[in-house]
Design an enzyme around this catalytic site. Structure first.
Site, PDB file in Angstrom:
ATOM      1  N   SER A  11      -6.928  32.031   6.235  1.00  0.00           N
ATOM      2  CA  SER A  11      -7.780  30.897   6.578  1.00  0.00           C
ATOM      3  C   SER A  11      -7.142  30.030   7.655  1.00  0.00           C
ATOM      4  O   SER A  11      -7.804  29.602   8.612  1.00  0.00           O
ATOM      5  CB  SER A  11      -8.049  30.044   5.331  1.00  0.00           C
ATOM      6  OG  SER A  11      -8.714  30.786   4.351  1.00  0.00           O
ATOM      7  N   ARG A 109     -23.654  40.267   5.060  1.00  0.00           N
ATOM      8  CA  ARG A 109     -23.329  38.900   4.677  1.00  0.00           C
ATOM      9  C   ARG A 109     -24.115  37.907   5.533  1.00  0.00           C
ATOM     10  O   ARG A 109     -24.282  38.096   6.738  1.00  0.00           O
ATOM     11  CB  ARG A 109     -21.823  38.663   4.797  1.00  0.00           C
ATOM     12  CG  ARG A 109     -21.027  39.577   3.887  1.00  0.00           C
ATOM     13  CD  ARG A 109     -19.539  39.323   3.982  1.00  0.00           C
ATOM     14  NE  ARG A 109     -19.166  38.016   3.439  1.00  0.00           N
ATOM     15  CZ  ARG A 109     -17.925  37.557   3.403  1.00  0.00           C
ATOM     16  NH1 ARG A 109     -16.939  38.313   3.886  1.00  0.00           N
ATOM     17  NH2 ARG A 109     -17.659  36.366   2.900  1.00  0.00           N
ATOM     18  N   ASP A 300     -12.078  32.200  -4.459  1.00  0.00           N
ATOM     19  CA  ASP A 300     -11.431  33.441  -4.015  1.00  0.00           C
ATOM     20  C   ASP A 300     -10.441  33.961  -5.047  1.00  0.00           C
ATOM     21  O   ASP A 300     -10.063  35.142  -5.004  1.00  0.00           O
ATOM     22  CB  ASP A 300     -10.712  33.232  -2.678  1.00  0.00           C
ATOM     23  CG  ASP A 300     -11.636  33.417  -1.482  1.00  0.00           C
ATOM     24  OD1 ASP A 300     -12.783  33.874  -1.681  1.00  0.00           O
ATOM     25  OD2 ASP A 300     -11.225  33.101  -0.357  1.00  0.00           O
TER      26      ASP A 300
END
Length: 423
Positions: A11, A109, A300
């Protein structure tokens, strides 16, 4: 005590690459993650004309505040959601025509909330096949900015992409968020924007939380990437499950990543946790308690908890994780499928999963090409030898060396060798 050096955060690396590309000057990123996703992001920047130079320990990026150096480009986003959502947003600030495509997994997605927001800002975004999905083309002529409303209840990445765009607009952005999932990731974005010279303000209103982003651009920075907290969760869970101890340096009290809060869940289940300034240690006690826990903000790590749940003394119920159904795969369904294959009783709902205590048997894990499913059930293999994987290589998305590092951890603890992960 076993010390595990976890690679850099996916990230943070993706955000840092965006910020460096948009900044005025050359930025240096220290200890970035080198994986399928981040390599794909860097390759996308290169296709757009940015100069990215890489060594094992640092990457440097020549920024272009006016937008991509190339006025036409085709970018293949691979499986990377950050690549597929952040890079089209970056190109909107430029001037040219940019086409984006992705893998079959990423094509499934959604990106519709982001597309709608960009269109509301006057950006020409066209989907070639299925509305709200890749492939898409951005015909860019800069972004004026202004006000917009956003539903980020499906993914916080939509909000992050727009926040990152804000300083590149002429008038700045004022974003009213009606729903938000994985809020700590937005905190990461705002903190990193501050490191590159931009301060975002936020306030709660009757219509939702409002984020105000000033115009003016970014300045280059020398930025250190902290270890990936989601990846660290597998080693923390392994210690809690087996009664051993593991320390991850580089993740401590000042960590940006909300997923470090997974250790709080392990502590509730009975593990001992110590968070120091520059490291976190988890020690197993030999037992795990059942719990009910909401994981909306650390979703996550939901598969990590689901994989060790059968070994708890009572049921483990994980709630408020509906957004995990639109990740690399439907993670709620994948966890349930694999736990049942292990002989464990599982029930699921739209946004929850409940796992009963049991004695898992060896089985072949259906990873659905999802790195987090593979790494999570590797943890279960510490108590259930014989677990194998249909696609062990899917871990290259975020941690190419995972199986080797995990095997060293297993050996350090004197646990039986696992079956070969490639069978």
């Amino acid at each position: 005590m076993t010390v595990v050096d976890v690679p850099g955060s996916k990230s943070l690396t993706a955000r840092a690459l965006f910020l460096a590309a948009a900044a005025d000057g050359v930025s240096t990123l220290r200890r970035p993650l080198a994986s399928e996703d981040t390599e794909g992001f860097a390759a996308g920047l290169t296709a757009l004309g940015y100069r990215v130079e890489r060594t094992p320990e640092r990457w440097s990026v020549q920024g272009s505040p006016a937008g991509p150096p190339h006025d036409t480009a085709e970018v293949y986003c691979r499986d990377g959601a950050t690549t597929a959502r952040f890079l089209p947003t970056l190109t909107a600030a430029g001037h040219g025509t940019y086409r984006f495509d992705a893998s079959a997994q990423m094509r499934r997605r959604p990106v519709a909330p982001l597309t709608r927001a960009l269109r509301a800002l006057g950006v020409d975004v066209r989907h070639e096949e299925s509305e709200g999905h890749h492939p898409l083309t951005v015909t860019a002529d800069g972004v004026r900015g202004g006000e917009l409303a956003l539903d980020a209840g499906e993914s916080s990445q939509y909000l992050t992409a727009l926040l990152l765009l804000g300083p590149l607009t002429r008038d700045g952005l004022r974003i009213t968020v009606t729903r938000l999932v994985s809020a700590p990731y937005v905190g990461i974005t705002i903190a990193m924007m501050r490191a590159f010279g931009v301060t975002v303000s936020r306030e709660n209103t009757s219509r939702g939380e409002v984020f105000s982003v000033p115009p003016g651009g970014y300045r280059a920075a020398d930025y250190a990437i902290e270890p990936d907290a989601s990846t660290a969760s597998y080693f923390f869970a392994a210690a809690a499950l087996t009664g051993h101890e593991t320390t991850v340096p580089g993740l401590g009290r000042g960590a940006l990543q909300g997923d470090l809060r997974f250790v709080d869940v392990l502590e509730r289940m009975g593990a001992r946790v110590r968070v120091d300034d520059d490291r976190t240690t988890v020690s197993g006690t030999g037992t795990l308690r059942g719990i009910t826990v909401g994981m909306r903000d650390v979703s996550d790590t939901m598969p990590t908890l689901a994989a060790i749940a059968p070994y708890a003394s009572g049921p483990v119920r994980i709630e408020d994780v509906g957004n995990t159904r639109v990740k690399e795969c439907d993670r709620l369904a994948a966890c349930a499928e694999n736990l049942r294959a292990l002989g464990v009783s599982v029930t699921t709902g739209e946004d929850w999963i409940e796992v009963s205590p049991g004695t898992p048997r060896p089985a072949r894990i259906a990873t659905r090409a999802d790195h987090r499913i593979a790494m999570s059930f590797a943890v279960a293999s510490l108590r259930t030898p014989g677990i194998t994987f249909d696609d062990p290589g899917c871990v290259r998305k975020t941690f190419p060396a995972f199986h080797e590092v995990f095997a060293r951890t297993r050996a350090a603890w004197g646990l039986a060798a696992a079956a070969s992960p490639d069978r």
